[in-house]
Motif scaffolding. Structure first.
Motif, PDB file in Angstrom:
ATOM      1  N   LYS B 356       0.837  -1.210   0.000  1.00 45.98           N
ATOM      2  CA  LYS B 356       0.000   0.000   0.000  1.00 45.98           C
ATOM      3  C   LYS B 356       0.868   1.255   0.000  1.00 45.98           C
ATOM      4  N   GLY B 359       1.903   1.910  -3.323  1.00 46.34           N
ATOM      5  CA  GLY B 359       0.784   2.368  -4.133  1.00 46.34           C
ATOM      6  C   GLY B 359       0.431   3.830  -3.891  1.00 46.34           C
ATOM      7  N   GLU B 373      -5.008   4.198   6.351  1.00 41.80           N
ATOM      8  CA  GLU B 373      -4.940   3.432   5.106  1.00 41.80           C
ATOM      9  C   GLU B 373      -4.398   2.017   5.335  1.00 41.80           C
ATOM     10  N   ASN B 378      -7.998  -1.514   1.518  1.00 37.17           N
ATOM     11  CA  ASN B 378      -7.870  -0.461   0.505  1.00 37.17           C
ATOM     12  C   ASN B 378      -7.255  -1.099  -0.731  1.00 37.17           C
ATOM     13  N   GLU B 380      -7.441  -0.317  -3.812  1.00 35.89           N
ATOM     14  CA  GLU B 380      -6.903   0.574  -4.839  1.00 35.89           C
ATOM     15  C   GLU B 380      -5.425   0.867  -4.584  1.00 35.89           C
ATOM     16  N   LEU B 381      -5.134   1.270  -3.349  1.00 36.20           N
ATOM     17  CA  LEU B 381      -3.730   1.508  -2.983  1.00 36.20           C
ATOM     18  C   LEU B 381      -2.909   0.245  -3.194  1.00 36.20           C
ATOM     19  N   GLU B 383      -3.419  -2.346  -5.177  1.00 35.97           N
ATOM     20  CA  GLU B 383      -3.198  -2.710  -6.577  1.00 35.97           C
ATOM     21  C   GLU B 383      -2.142  -1.813  -7.216  1.00 35.97           C
ATOM     22  N   ARG B 384      -2.176  -0.528  -6.835  1.00 33.75           N
ATOM     23  CA  ARG B 384      -1.173   0.392  -7.381  1.00 33.75           C
ATOM     24  C   ARG B 384       0.231   0.067  -6.866  1.00 33.75           C
ATOM     25  N   GLU B 417      -7.785  -8.450  -0.024  1.00 34.88           N
ATOM     26  CA  GLU B 417      -6.412  -7.949  -0.229  1.00 34.88           C
ATOM     27  C   GLU B 417      -5.458  -9.109  -0.494  1.00 34.88           C
TER      28      GLU B 417
END
Lengths: 586, 586
Positions: B356, B359, B373, B378, B380-381, B383-384, B417
């Motif tokens: 994370k 990300g 976070e 989370n 999105e974080l 995956e980035r 996750e």
């Protein structure tokens, strides 16, 4: 059967003897110890003194024999050799006997001295371990000591960089250390003259606090003095917490406890508190504990090692640093007072060589051949030097302890010379024995052993030279007159002002008096041999070691960091890469 | 049965587990060792690697498993914990398994880090010994290293004070050391920022040679690097003799051999060459050897420990410093090349937290609470951030070694996750396992153990990234592009001049390339997270360690001496004076 010491080098004798050296398990059985009391470190071990002292607390103490010497030549007169030889001799008489000696420092070992393991057939083994750090006690002292310095300098940096509020957020109060009154220095266990004086903290805000500092040899650390006098782990911890590292701007002491580092220092010393057990080449047990720096510290094997030895052995032999005016005086008035132990006998190690030097013989210089006077019979020089021996006998007699003079035999000693020393020693009320332990081991030390056994059967009326409550300056006066033979004491104004302060401040009431003086003369001047007359002891400073509980009046100059010479011992040391054996140590 | 790691502190788990820890004698029986191969040190022991390697030389090596990580947060992602957990998991499968880890330094232990023994149910014991000096290897390195500095400065003093004739009388030739080209500094094993830069040799003719110097942390000593890569006592001795301490006025190197101190240095390290054996809390064997300074040295557990482990265990797990771009790259191209060992599997330790951060999550700062976070799901974080993991997988795959991703489980990780990490890792051709060793010990690491066992059954086509004979600058280019993902390398003129000299001088032909770079980014800039693109690696210097045989291109700044902060760990450390136990270490 002794080894042929005239043909074999010490390391060869050691190697031959190490082949049959008792293992930790064999020591355990022989000494009747519990499994948990023996802590192995390779082929040697430490002994858990707290467990042994507790288990044997009701066993009566053995006979307590101290080894001291006359004023030595710079070569030393064989005190460790005599200690080990006496143990071997008592062993030959079938007695349960052991010794306590001090661990050598890496400084002299790597510089000029080589090892300090005795010699010939009076040798401590295993020699490599003994010479190179043993079970790590000096490393532990070095790390514990230097951690305090890390804490001190980091704290000075943080107090400079942060406001009171910022310090409070870190749960720190401002100690307000006076950078010109830092009392502690760093330590390293080598002769590192280049580190005697340093400027540290050079750089920016995060690079420490800029100040003058320096390194002393690790064995001179106050922690070593503490290890020598501590009587328990609790006592060790308490003393560590009282070490003064600096003074604040109001002149109040700042201690390791103020830096919150005393507990971690003690954690580094948790193993060092236990003595290490090694062996003579005739397989008698030898405890090794505390270090050699007799110049400014107490310079004795530890109270803990003697505690364990007196419980385990019927005859326990312990070694003091230097001659009777220094080592025995501190043993008598400081170590015995702190331990409560009562010694039976003190052996005064003597050589014909040193007595001739005191009689006016030419200077004895390490590394140079001995002048002819020392190689041939010379009764005149000898007779003129004998008063030095008589003076040391008189010092021991004042304590009530029985003196035994040991003539540490050299092949050049003649029958007439030996007879003369004997005659004078016996006239002075001392027993006297010729001892050939270097050449013959225990068989050569039987006369000495018998004299010691005989002396141990006498009643001892042990008395201190001065009461603990006597004011400091008066104590120094008594020691100077009664022990050194001075006409009195002179004080510099600074030293006298300090002494007055210590006398009037009840915080110093229980402190021991540790004299700092050369060991090469009864006086403060190393060039005055024999028994100097008509002189006054000049005291120029009084050092305070609050953790050890020492006040140290200083007569003459003292270096805490020797220098490495141009032909140091490390040049000849190496490792056999096939066997792992260390070569060239001796 | 695991301990309740959610309620018990690490030191409580350690203490409970230590009650049944195998003794040296029990280890000996269990591992089928000869009596002379086990060297006890209290309740732990060293193993005589030369004897074991010789006796087992014909036994096939076990499987060889390396533990690395993704680019970590400043908190670390649990590489040691994963190492110990994997060993416990493999142990639960009934396999003959062991590990090799590095010994922690007193600097971080006393400063902020506490111990480095893993945590929870993946813990190394005994914790006090492990944390406080173990069997003395770092002290040995410190003494050996500082003895060279003593010899250097003393020699400079003597050469200044004496004429050529006077030197010749002492059997010394003039080395003519350039005081502005002294290459070596002192070491101490604490975070002593105040000693980073010092002026030494202040005083008179006999107080050393006046020069600027300083102290580095002991684990950064070249001797530690040498210990990590040495393959025998002979190799250790040879390398010690090649250490460059300074240059003479003509620019020629002056070595420890020139100072005639290399043999004595090796004597101080004669015990350090043997790995120490400790235990997991589930009583699997763990070898400890060499130190943690991965910044500038090789930062690996030693070749000797792996040699012994591969012979004794069917599965041997070893830990590298930092992430795959640093630790694994050096393991792959330097350590394996020197040892000749071929690894089977590399485990890439991963946390959802670190992904994370990569990300784009907020900064993770030691001592401050984790931002929200990291405490909640989370995706999105996450995956980035996953490209950082994929990059590390690709590094490992380039070597031919099989990558296994270990998700080091935290209680805040969600099912989604974990599933996402698994999906990406498997798509990239890696095995992936969730591991709960912290919470559950070996039982929690069974999935990881099974993935590793499975991967070990595959054939490995192991290949180095570059041939040893490739010119230095080209090697750096390959590492920068292929491992770090840089677009190229830029050289300062000074660095390039040095590199050219090393490339053209055959004396440096066999030297290993040890990159120096931050571990907090794939790039040289610790603030660039994820997989930085469009950047060039700036090399500003090339350091040479002639004893270790390392050329070290330096990208970015490197401190060899950390600083002690304002709330160091030593504040909370103490000793229970009744039991001798160390308190507050963890």
């Amino acid at each position: 059967m002794a080894f042929d010491a005239t043909r074999m080098k010490d390391f060869e004798i050691a190697e031959a003897a190490e082949a049959n050296m008792p293992s930790p398990e064999e020591w355990r059985e022989r000494l009747g110890l519990e499994k948990s009391e023996v802590i192995p470190y390779g082929r040697i071990c430490k002994l858990d003194f707290m467990k042994i002292a507790e288990r044997l607390k009701n066993r009566p103490d053995g006979k307590y024999i101290e080894i001291t010497a006359i004023t030595p030549t710079p070569l030393g007169e064989g005190k460790t050799t005599t200690t080990l030889g006496l143990v071997e001799g008592l062993g030959r008489r079938g007695l349960n006997v052991g010794a306590a000696i001090r661990q050598p420092s890496g400084g002299p070992t790597m510089n000029i001295k080589g090892t300090a393991a005795g010699g010939g057939n009076a040798l401590a083994i295993p020699m490599t371990e003994f010479s190179l750090g043993l079970t790590g006690d000096i490393n532990d002292i070095m790390n514990a000591h230097n951690l305090a310095m890390v804490a001190l300098n980091a704290r000075m940096q943080h107090e400079r960089n942060y406001s009171d509020e910022e310090l409070a957020r870190r749960n720190l109060r401002r100690l307000d250390i006076d950078p010109t009154s830092v009392a502690m220095r760093w330590v390293i266990d080598f002769c590192a003259q280049g580190l005697r004086r340093i400027i540290m903290g050079i750089g920016g805000r995060m690079d420490g606090y800029l100040m003058e500092s320096g390194f002393d040899i690790a064995v001179s650390s106050e922690l070593m003095a503490i290890l020598a006098v501590a009587t328990s782990l609790k006592d060790l911890r308490d003393r560590i917490g009282k070490i003064i590292v600096a003074y604040d701007r109001k002149g109040n002491p700042v201690t390791t406890s103020d830096l919150e580092v005393a507990g971690a220092m003690c954690a580094y010393m948790r193993n060092a508190i236990n003595p290490t057990l090694i062996s003579t080449v005739e397989y008698q047990p030898v405890l090794v504990h505390a270090g050699p720096f007799a110049n400014i510290a107490i310079g004795q094997s530890s109270i803990i090692a003697d505690r364990v030895g007196l419980k385990m052995f019927d005859y326990h032999v312990t070694e003091s640093g230097f001659a009777a005016d220094i080592g025995f005086e501190k043993f008598w008035n400081v170590k015995c007072r702190l331990s409560g132990f009562v010694p039976n006998v003190s052996v005064i190690t003597t050589t014909i060589r040193a007595l001739k030097m005191h009689g006016g013989g030419p200077a004895v210089v390490p590394g140079r051949p001995l002048p002819e006077e020392y190689m041939k019979e010379n009764l005149e020089l000898l007779e003129r030097g004998i008063p030095n021996l008589l003076h040391h006998i008189s010092i021991v007699k004042k304590s009530g302890v029985k003196p035994v003079v040991c003539i540490n035999a050299f092949s050049t000693d003649t029958r007439e010379e030996i007879a003369m020393v004997r005659r004078y020693a016996e006239q002075a009320g001392a027993r006297c024995a010729l001892s050939e332990h270097w050449l013959k081991g225990g068989e050569g030390a039987l006369e000495l052993a018998d004299a010691v056994i005989d002396a141990c059967n006498e009643k001892v009326d042990f008395k201190y030279l001065y009461p603990q409550e006597m004011p400091l300056r008066q104590k120094v006066e008594v020691i100077a007159r009664e022990v050194y033979g001075a006409d009195g004491v002179s004080w510099t104004p600074e030293a006298e002002a300090k002494a007055k302060r210590f006398e009037s401040d009840p915080a110093f009431d229980g402190f021991a008096t540790i004299m700092v003086k050369t060991h090469l003369s009864l006086s403060h001047d190393p060039y005055l041999k024999g028994v100097p007359k008509g002189w006054v002891l000049p005291v120029r400073d009084v050092l305070v070691y609050a953790g050890a509980g020492f006040l140290c009046p200083v007569a003459g100059s003292v270096s805490m960091m020797p220098g490495t010479g141009s032909d140091p011992a490390y040049r000849r040391i190496d490792v056999d890469v096939n066997t792992g054996k260390v070569l060239g140590l001796f």
